[in-house]
Scaffold this motif. Structure first.
Motif, short mmCIF file in Angstrom:
data_model
loop_
_atom_site.label_atom_id
_atom_site.label_comp_id
_atom_site.label_asym_id
_atom_site.label_seq_id
_atom_site.Cartn_x
_atom_site.Cartn_y
_atom_site.Cartn_z
N LEU A 108 0.84 -1.19 0.00
CA LEU A 108 0.00 0.00 0.00
C LEU A 108 0.89 1.25 0.00
O LEU A 108 2.11 1.16 0.13
CB LEU A 108 -0.91 0.00 1.22
CG LEU A 108 -1.86 -1.20 1.38
CD1 LEU A 108 -2.68 -1.06 2.66
CD2 LEU A 108 -2.76 -1.35 0.18
N LEU A 109 0.27 2.42 -0.12
CA LEU A 109 1.03 3.67 -0.15
C LEU A 109 1.89 3.87 1.09
O LEU A 109 2.98 4.44 1.03
CB LEU A 109 0.07 4.86 -0.30
CG LEU A 109 -0.44 5.17 -1.71
CD1 LEU A 109 -1.46 6.29 -1.66
CD2 LEU A 109 0.72 5.55 -2.64
N ASP A 110 1.40 3.39 2.24
CA ASP A 110 2.16 3.56 3.49
C ASP A 110 3.20 2.46 3.69
O ASP A 110 3.85 2.40 4.74
CB ASP A 110 1.21 3.62 4.69
CG ASP A 110 0.40 2.33 4.88
OD1 ASP A 110 0.63 1.36 4.12
OD2 ASP A 110 -0.46 2.29 5.77
N GLY A 111 3.35 1.58 2.70
CA GLY A 111 4.35 0.51 2.79
C GLY A 111 3.84 -0.80 3.34
O GLY A 111 4.59 -1.79 3.39
N THR A 112 2.57 -0.85 3.74
CA THR A 112 2.01 -2.08 4.28
C THR A 112 2.05 -3.19 3.23
O THR A 112 1.57 -3.00 2.11
CB THR A 112 0.56 -1.87 4.74
OG1 THR A 112 0.53 -0.85 5.74
CG2 THR A 112 -0.02 -3.16 5.33
N PHE A 113 2.60 -4.33 3.60
CA PHE A 113 2.73 -5.45 2.67
C PHE A 113 1.38 -6.11 2.45
O PHE A 113 0.65 -6.41 3.39
CB PHE A 113 3.72 -6.48 3.23
CG PHE A 113 3.91 -7.68 2.34
CD1 PHE A 113 4.66 -7.60 1.18
CD2 PHE A 113 3.33 -8.90 2.68
CE1 PHE A 113 4.85 -8.71 0.37
CE2 PHE A 113 3.51 -10.01 1.86
CZ PHE A 113 4.28 -9.92 0.70
N VAL A 114 1.03 -6.31 1.18
CA VAL A 114 -0.24 -6.94 0.83
C VAL A 114 -0.02 -8.38 0.39
O VAL A 114 -0.72 -9.30 0.81
CB VAL A 114 -0.95 -6.17 -0.30
CG1 VAL A 114 -2.23 -6.89 -0.72
CG2 VAL A 114 -1.28 -4.76 0.16
N GLY A 115 0.96 -8.61 -0.47
CA GLY A 115 1.22 -9.95 -0.96
C GLY A 115 2.20 -9.95 -2.11
O GLY A 115 2.91 -8.96 -2.35
N GLU A 116 2.23 -11.05 -2.86
CA GLU A 116 3.15 -11.20 -3.99
C GLU A 116 2.37 -11.24 -5.29
O GLU A 116 1.33 -11.91 -5.39
CB GLU A 116 3.97 -12.48 -3.85
CG GLU A 116 4.94 -12.71 -5.00
CD GLU A 116 5.65 -14.05 -4.90
OE1 GLU A 116 6.37 -14.41 -5.85
OE2 GLU A 116 5.46 -14.75 -3.88
N LEU A 117 2.86 -10.54 -6.29
CA LEU A 117 2.23 -10.55 -7.61
C LEU A 117 2.64 -11.85 -8.30
O LEU A 117 3.82 -12.07 -8.58
CB LEU A 117 2.69 -9.32 -8.41
CG LEU A 117 1.82 -8.87 -9.58
CD1 LEU A 117 2.16 -7.44 -9.98
CD2 LEU A 117 1.97 -9.80 -10.78
N ALA A 158 5.23 -3.22 -6.33
CA ALA A 158 4.11 -2.55 -6.98
C ALA A 158 3.29 -1.88 -5.89
O ALA A 158 2.88 -2.53 -4.93
CB ALA A 158 3.26 -3.54 -7.76
N VAL A 159 3.09 -0.57 -6.03
CA VAL A 159 2.32 0.18 -5.04
C VAL A 159 0.88 0.29 -5.52
O VAL A 159 0.62 0.67 -6.66
CB VAL A 159 2.91 1.59 -4.84
CG1 VAL A 159 2.09 2.37 -3.80
CG2 VAL A 159 4.37 1.50 -4.41
N ILE A 160 -0.07 -0.05 -4.64
CA ILE A 160 -1.48 -0.02 -5.02
C ILE A 160 -2.28 0.86 -4.06
O ILE A 160 -1.90 1.04 -2.90
CB ILE A 160 -2.10 -1.44 -5.06
CG1 ILE A 160 -2.11 -2.07 -3.67
CG2 ILE A 160 -1.35 -2.32 -6.04
CD1 ILE A 160 -2.88 -3.40 -3.63
#
Length: 225
Positions: A108-117, A158-160
């Motif tokens: 995310l914009l704040d650097g929070t990890f979401v996952g792997e593409l 990738a930033v989402i």
């Protein structure tokens, strides 16, 4: 490196043409006449493009040695694969090859990890990014600038900026619940306004009745005198 650049669809006409689902941003380069493509399944290739044209918004290709509709229909569902130099980059800096994106960290914009593409899904209307979250579940993220504003190859991420509920379904449920509560409050407030209006109207009706009755009495008194 090998990249999937297209998928063969149904036969078109009787001379061996096939429709192709394009999976590359450079079809004129990857799917032009003379291009030699590997295939999946490998048993039907390699295929050499003999000619191509666009018909009703679809790309039609004819391959060397494919002379009739039956031969063309036998290729249906075949993936077309191009050999690409791993160091090659698209001319447009805003475009990327699939192999550049797969494996990126999604944050995310704040650097929070979401996952792997893990995959790029090419659809006729837009591309989707498959993101595997830490809990093992997968989500599909539309690959558009409003939602994926930054692809940082140098830092492999990738930033989402996903809309509420795209990544976390629980957030969507909370948002829907809050919306429903807000609507209920408005309904109640509206009901009070209506009730107040009715009370006021009723009061005016009573006053009016009293006024009329008083006028009649005064008139009657005068006539008696």
């Amino acid at each position: 490196m090998q990249l999937v650049v297209g998928k063969i669809g149904r036969a078109h006409g009787i001379r061996g043409d096939v429709s192709v689902e394009v999976r590359t941003d450079e079809p004129e380069l990857r799917l032009g006449p003379g291009a030699v493509l590997f295939t999946d399944p490998a048993s039907v290739g390699p295929l050499t493009i003999e000619s191509g044209k666009v018909h009703s918004g679809r790309l039609l290709l004819r391959f060397a040695g494919v002379k009739d509709r039956n031969a063309a229909e036998a290729l249906r569902g075949t993936l077309l694969i191009s050999e690409v130099d791993p160091e090659e980059r698209p001319e447009d800096p805003e475009e990327f090859y699939d192999h550049q994106l797969i494996g990126l960290d999604v944050v995310l914009l704040d650097g929070t990890f979401v996952g792997e593409l893990t995959e790029v899904v090419h659809l006729p209307y837009q591309d989707l990014l498959t993101v595997k979250k830490a809990d093992g579940t997968e989500v599909l993220v539309p690959f558009v600038s409003q939602i994926v504003p930054t692809i940082d190859l140098e830092n492999q991420r990738a930033v989402i900026t996903p809309p509420v509920g795209l990544i976390d379904l629980e957030q969507a449920e909370v948002a829907r619940g809050a919306s429903a509560e807000g609507e209920g409050a408005e309904d109640i407030e509206g009901a009070e306004d209506i009730e107040g209006a009715e009370d006021t109207e009723g009061a005016e009706g009573v006053d009016g009745a009293e006024g009329a009755e008083g006028a009649d009495r005064a008139k009657g008194a005068g006539e008696s005198e």
